[in-house]
Design an enzyme around this catalytic site. Structure first.
Site, short mmCIF file in Angstrom:
data_model
loop_
_atom_site.label_atom_id
_atom_site.label_comp_id
_atom_site.label_asym_id
_atom_site.label_seq_id
_atom_site.Cartn_x
_atom_site.Cartn_y
_atom_site.Cartn_z
N GLU A 425 2.18 -5.30 -5.35
CA GLU A 425 1.64 -6.48 -5.81
C GLU A 425 0.25 -6.70 -5.44
O GLU A 425 -0.31 -6.56 -4.12
CB GLU A 425 2.32 -7.77 -5.06
CG GLU A 425 3.67 -8.02 -6.03
CD GLU A 425 4.05 -9.43 -5.44
OE1 GLU A 425 5.36 -9.83 -5.89
OE2 GLU A 425 3.53 -9.91 -4.36
N CYS A 426 -0.72 -6.71 -6.42
CA CYS A 426 -2.11 -6.82 -6.02
C CYS A 426 -2.84 -5.85 -5.20
O CYS A 426 -3.28 -4.94 -5.57
CB CYS A 426 -2.28 -8.13 -5.38
SG CYS A 426 -3.95 -8.94 -5.75
#
EC number: 6.3.5.9
Length: 543
Positions: A425-426
């Site tokens: 994530e990210c």
């Protein structure tokens, strides 16, 4: 189950001093002998790190948008186990949140007001006193009467300029019948350094974060009436605490039995350090409440003793004494795993990967995983890794050091090629690209990344565009974007998500057993995704 009493720290607008007040209040109450449970409204990862330093236990989030309104009270009950008071820091202004354009009169979803109403807890309004005088009474009257479901219980005046200024402000509060619970002078030295996405996370700020939290604690202890705050605390909610094991059983709808999850939970508890964790015994009636306190930093995250620096490392997923264990652990080749061994899920931590929710590890453990936390700046991939979680953070601030750990980058690329399940994530997405601001990364995703010209921020109603190790195609998920980087030179990987803002958007990448995206999701709102990921790790470990 009767709820632990709480107060909600809110403000008329962002920048009023909520984090200073909430963190200092947690620290001051703890110093006075209270067991304090800290919470943050919304998807913020950074403020809970400072709350955790002050409390000596995990800072948690309450976000109706990401987890559903129905889970707010159970998650609150779960996070307050063993505590006698809770401090809930709000987000933005008291009534600010996600607006339904078809219901302009409704309480904004995800707002501090919504959470305070769900908890039945009184609100303390923190007012930045700079520029205020008698007209403060009109502002307070508006906030006190705007929504009858929200009870404004008192005011704390922040950044008061002088004794005379304080007298005038107290008179304004008295005029509308709101007690002043404290008045804080202007203290510029309490400011915590920030950068493009807000405050620097506590684990990155190190000793300076310890010092800042200590100063906030002292300021609040000196200038706030703690006894009045404790007397004000309340709440009208009842009900069972959130239980990760029960959530998994419900979410998987019979694909695994209660007995199989319970056996995983018992095995994990026996293998971990929960017996040495007072938080585990306090919540023993919840089958997996403290299962994240395995042989890594999780056990320290529930203790109320130890230095703030040690707590920051535990709460922000950094290994403590286990780093040497990870580096020297014997290899466990997948075909020769001991019978009944739990699949190892490696979670990236350290200064570059600081974003995460406490419930994520609790769900992974309840689903039958053994959790090992490692620091990609310095560590190798833990031996026997069967699943990899690369959470959010600030890799752009550590790109050179991440790049220098070539052995880890190669191991992750090789693992991805062999089908290792990876949830990124990210920050994790950036780490999997070919390069980040010119520094070589893992090269799993066919794209480059760079620091961008603008901030991307907001909730998203997303649809999974293809099957992955987390979601089935067509799954609808609520997530949150929060980044100031962008991908360039992207290849032809299958997009992970689709959503619509001003236009249709596709985002992220699915490649084999890799799911990488800018979108942050809350595991408590998506327990089936956690079960699916652990099942994929089990298959990888046994191949």
């Amino acid at each position: 189950m009767v709820s632990t009493p709480a107060v909600v720290i809110a403000a008329p607008a962002s920048g009023s001093g909520k984090t200073t007040l909430a963190t200092g209040l947690v620290g001051a109450l703890r110093r006075a002998g209270h067991e304090v449970a800290p919470f943050k409204v919304g998807p913020d990862y950074i403020d809970p790190g400072y709350h955790g330093l002050a409390a000596g236990r995990p800072g948690r989030n309450l976000d109706p948008v990401l987890v559903g309104e129905e889970r707010v009270v159970p998650l609150y009950q779960h996070g307050t186990a063993g505590c006698d008071i809770a401090i809930v820091e709000g987000v933005m202004g008291l009534f600010d949140g996600r607006i339904d354009p078809n219901r302009a009169d409704a309480v904004a979803e995800g707002s501090t007001a919504q959470v305070a109403s769900l908890l039945g807890a009184p609100v303390i309004l923190v007012v930045d006193a700079r520029g205020h005088s008698q007209s403060l009474a009109a502002l307070l009257h508006g906030f006190a009467t705007f929504d009858s479901s929200v009870r404004l219980g008192g005011v704390i005046l922040n950044r008061v300029g002088s004794e005379r200024h304080e007298q005038v402000l107290r008179a304004a509060c008295e005029r509308v019948g709101l007690p002043v619970l404290g008045a804080l002078p202007r203290m510029a030295e309490l400011s915590v350094p920030s950068r493009h996405l807000g405050l620097i996370p506590a684990v990155e700020h190190g000793r300076a974060a310890d010092a800042a939290v200590a100063a906030m604690t002292e300021l609040v202890a000196t200038h706030v009436d703690l006894a009045a705050v404790v007397a004000l605390a309340g709440g009208a909610v009842h009900g069972a605490a959130w239980d990760p094991l029960a959530e998994l059983v419900t979410a998987t709808a019979g694909t695994r039995t209660d007995a199989s999850y319970a056996e995983s939970a018992r095995t994990h508890r026996a293998a971990g350090s929960a017996d040495n964790d007072p938080g585990a015994s306090r919540a023993a009636d919840s089958a997996a409440t403290n299962l994240s306190t395995s042989r890594t930093a999780g056990s320290a995250a529930h203790r109320s003793t130890g230095s703030a620096s040690e707590y920051a490392a535990a709460q922000q997923n950094t290994t403590l004494s286990t780093r040497s264990e990870l580096a020297g652990a014997p290899s466990i080749p997948a075909p020769h795993r001991p019978a009944g061994a739990l699949p190892i899920i490696a979670i990236a931590g350290g200064p570059a990967f600081t974003f995460g929710y406490a419930e994520h590890r609790e769900l992974l453990a309840a689903a039958g995983a053994e959790i090992v936390v490692f620091d990609p700046l310095t560590d190798e991939l833990p031996s026997g890794t069967a699943g990899l979680v690369l959470p959010g953070g600030f890799p752009e601030e550590h790109a050179a050091q991440l790049s220098a750990n070539e052995k880890l980058r190669i191991a992750i690329a090789e693992g991805a090629a062999r089908g290792l399940p990876i949830h990124a994530e990210c920050a994790g997405l950036l780490y999997l690209t070919r390069s980040l601001d010119g520094h070589a990364m893992a090269g799993v995703i066919d794209a480059d990344a760079e620091f961008g010209p603008r901030l991307t921020l907001g909730y998203r109603d997303a649809v999974a565009l293809a099957d992955s190790v987390l979601w089935a195609a067509g799954s609808r998920v609520r997530g949150h974007e929060f980044h100031r980087t962008r991908l360039t030179n992207t290849g032809s990987a299958t997009p992970a998500w689709g959503w619509r803002t001003d236009a249709s958007v596709t985002e992220g990448a699915i490649q084999g057993n890799v799911h990488a995206s800018y979108l942050h999701t809350h595991p408590a709102g998506n327990p089936a995704a956690i079960a699916r990921f652990v099942s994929a790790a089990e298959r990888f470990a046994n191949q």
